[in-house]
Design a protein around this motif. Structure first.
Motif, short mmCIF file in Angstrom:
data_model
loop_
_atom_site.label_atom_id
_atom_site.label_comp_id
_atom_site.label_asym_id
_atom_site.label_seq_id
_atom_site.Cartn_x
_atom_site.Cartn_y
_atom_site.Cartn_z
N CYS A 53 -12.69 -44.91 52.95
CA CYS A 53 -12.91 -44.53 51.54
C CYS A 53 -13.38 -45.73 50.74
CB CYS A 53 -11.61 -44.01 50.93
SG CYS A 53 -10.90 -42.59 51.76
N ASN A 54 -14.05 -45.45 49.62
CA ASN A 54 -14.35 -46.55 48.70
C ASN A 54 -13.15 -46.85 47.79
OD1 ASN A 54 -14.92 -43.98 47.31
ND2 ASN A 54 -15.64 -45.26 45.63
N HIS A 55 -12.17 -45.94 47.76
CA HIS A 55 -10.87 -46.16 47.13
C HIS A 55 -10.92 -46.61 45.68
CE1 HIS A 55 -7.93 -45.25 50.18
NE2 HIS A 55 -8.81 -45.67 51.04
N ARG A 56 -11.16 -45.65 44.82
CA ARG A 56 -11.05 -45.93 43.39
C ARG A 56 -9.59 -45.90 42.96
NH1 ARG A 56 -15.41 -45.41 40.08
NH2 ARG A 56 -13.96 -46.24 38.55
N THR A 57 -8.75 -45.09 43.64
CA THR A 57 -7.33 -45.01 43.27
C THR A 57 -6.48 -44.91 44.53
OG1 THR A 57 -6.91 -42.62 43.23
CG2 THR A 57 -8.12 -43.54 41.36
N PHE A 58 -5.16 -45.05 44.33
CA PHE A 58 -4.20 -44.91 45.41
C PHE A 58 -4.10 -43.48 45.93
CE2 PHE A 58 -0.77 -48.48 45.47
CZ PHE A 58 -1.71 -49.31 46.06
N LEU A 59 -4.67 -42.52 45.20
CA LEU A 59 -4.53 -41.12 45.57
C LEU A 59 -5.55 -40.67 46.61
CD1 LEU A 59 -3.86 -39.64 42.04
CD2 LEU A 59 -2.20 -39.90 43.88
N ASP A 60 -6.52 -41.51 46.95
CA ASP A 60 -7.57 -41.09 47.88
C ASP A 60 -7.02 -40.52 49.19
OD1 ASP A 60 -9.36 -41.83 45.98
OD2 ASP A 60 -10.23 -43.49 47.08
N PRO A 61 -6.09 -41.21 49.88
CA PRO A 61 -5.58 -40.64 51.14
C PRO A 61 -4.90 -39.29 50.96
CG PRO A 61 -4.99 -42.95 50.97
CD PRO A 61 -5.51 -42.54 49.62
N VAL A 62 -4.21 -39.11 49.81
CA VAL A 62 -3.52 -37.84 49.57
C VAL A 62 -4.53 -36.71 49.39
CG1 VAL A 62 -1.93 -36.62 48.03
CG2 VAL A 62 -1.60 -39.06 48.48
N VAL A 63 -5.60 -36.99 48.64
CA VAL A 63 -6.63 -35.96 48.43
C VAL A 63 -7.36 -35.65 49.74
CG1 VAL A 63 -8.76 -35.41 47.20
CG2 VAL A 63 -6.92 -36.59 46.01
N VAL A 64 -7.67 -36.68 50.54
CA VAL A 64 -8.30 -36.46 51.84
C VAL A 64 -7.43 -35.55 52.70
CG1 VAL A 64 -8.97 -37.56 54.02
CG2 VAL A 64 -9.64 -38.59 51.86
N SER A 65 -6.13 -35.84 52.77
CA SER A 65 -5.21 -35.03 53.57
C SER A 65 -5.14 -33.60 53.04
CB SER A 65 -3.82 -35.67 53.57
OG SER A 65 -2.92 -34.91 54.33
N GLY A 66 -5.09 -33.45 51.71
CA GLY A 66 -5.01 -32.12 51.13
C GLY A 66 -6.24 -31.29 51.40
N VAL A 67 -7.42 -31.90 51.27
CA VAL A 67 -8.67 -31.17 51.51
C VAL A 67 -8.79 -30.79 52.99
CG1 VAL A 67 -11.18 -31.40 51.56
CG2 VAL A 67 -9.90 -32.16 49.55
N LEU A 68 -8.39 -31.70 53.88
CA LEU A 68 -8.47 -31.41 55.31
C LEU A 68 -7.40 -30.43 55.76
CD1 LEU A 68 -9.06 -35.02 56.71
CD2 LEU A 68 -10.75 -33.20 56.53
N ASN A 69 -6.30 -30.35 55.00
CA ASN A 69 -5.17 -29.49 55.33
C ASN A 69 -4.60 -29.82 56.72
OD1 ASN A 69 -3.26 -27.50 54.84
ND2 ASN A 69 -4.53 -25.87 55.72
N ARG A 70 -4.47 -31.12 56.99
CA ARG A 70 -3.85 -31.54 58.24
C ARG A 70 -3.23 -32.93 58.07
NH1 ARG A 70 -9.58 -32.03 59.93
NH2 ARG A 70 -10.05 -34.17 60.58
N ARG A 71 -2.44 -33.33 59.04
CA ARG A 71 -1.71 -34.59 58.98
C ARG A 71 -2.68 -35.77 58.95
NH1 ARG A 71 3.02 -37.35 60.80
NH2 ARG A 71 2.53 -39.26 61.95
N VAL A 72 -2.49 -36.62 57.97
CA VAL A 72 -3.25 -37.87 57.86
C VAL A 72 -2.25 -38.97 57.54
CG1 VAL A 72 -4.96 -39.13 56.49
CG2 VAL A 72 -5.39 -36.76 57.12
N VAL A 73 -2.39 -40.11 58.19
CA VAL A 73 -1.50 -41.25 57.96
C VAL A 73 -2.28 -42.33 57.21
CG1 VAL A 73 -0.11 -43.05 59.06
CG2 VAL A 73 -0.14 -40.74 60.02
N ALA A 74 -1.63 -42.91 56.19
CA ALA A 74 -2.28 -43.94 55.38
C ALA A 74 -1.87 -45.32 55.87
CB ALA A 74 -1.91 -43.77 53.92
N MET A 75 -2.86 -46.20 56.09
CA MET A 75 -2.60 -47.59 56.45
C MET A 75 -2.67 -48.42 55.20
SD MET A 75 -5.00 -48.03 59.81
CE MET A 75 -6.50 -47.84 58.84
#
Length: 201
Positions: A53-75
């Motif tokens: 991600c280009n990461h404008r905010t801390f919420l990017d991983p959460v939105v990615v996970s929500g849109v994909l509707n599957r488990r995503v882990v944030a590093m």
């Protein structure tokens, strides 16, 4: 009060896809998805996808996970223990030791998709308050664009160096966002933002 209510939902509903649907439907988050989200690997021997991600905010991983509707882990490198505890998704820390982090990422990709919790040059001391500022907004809106998956022949598994692959990914992001590439190194960026070279003893 609005931010408190919204953030309470994040804490009470820890699964990002459920939080995402709740936020979209109940709290009025407007979400725009461009491109085609990458489907999960079809093979039984799971090999996850690394989303950059280009990461404008801390919420990017959460939105990615929500849109994909599957488990995503944030590093992450330096997410505070408080925000790790409140995070609606699993996280794990990197050490900045190349070989050690490489093994951690490989193990992570063996079981799930990964999204880095890193920051662009807009990072300052306020980054931990990103979720608060976003949830204060009366009309929350998020736009996410999925670019094409990096071709296999452009990856390290096809003999490309890690630096070349990273530079290619950054050029693709810059091209899409109409940004100008610079010759700044990681140490240059740390020097500008934090007054040090980013080295942890």
């Amino acid at each position: 009060m609005l931010a408190v209510i919204r953030l309470s939902i994040v804490v009470l509903i820890p699964h990002p896809s459920i939080w995402f649907r709740t936020t979209v439907n109940v709290l009025g988050l407007r979400i725009t998805v461009n491109g085609h989200p990458t489907p999960p690997p079809s093979s039984s021997s799971f090999s996850g996808i690394l989303f950059v991600c280009n990461h404008r905010t801390f919420l990017d991983p959460v939105v990615v996970s929500g849109v994909l509707n599957r488990r995503v882990v944030a590093m992450n490198y330096s997410l505070s223990s408080i925000w790790e505890a409140l995070s609606p998704m699993p996280t794990f820390r990197l050490s900045r030791v190349r070989k050690l982090d490489e093994e951690r990422i490989k193990r992570g990709l063996a079981t799930s998709d990964l999204v880095p919790y890193f920051y662009p040059t807009t990072a300052r001391g306020w980054k931990a308050l990103d979720p608060v500022f976003f949830n204060i907004n009366l009309a929350m809106e998020y736009e996410i664009t999925f670019l094409e998956k990096l071709p296999v022949e452009s990856t390290c598994s096809h003999g490309k160096s890690a630096n070349n692959v990273a530079n290619l990914v950054q050029r693709q992001l810059a091209t899409y966002l109409n940004f100008e590439n610079t010759n700044f190194t990681r140490k240059d960026k740390y020097s500008l933002l934090a007054g040090n070279d980013g080295t942890i003893v």
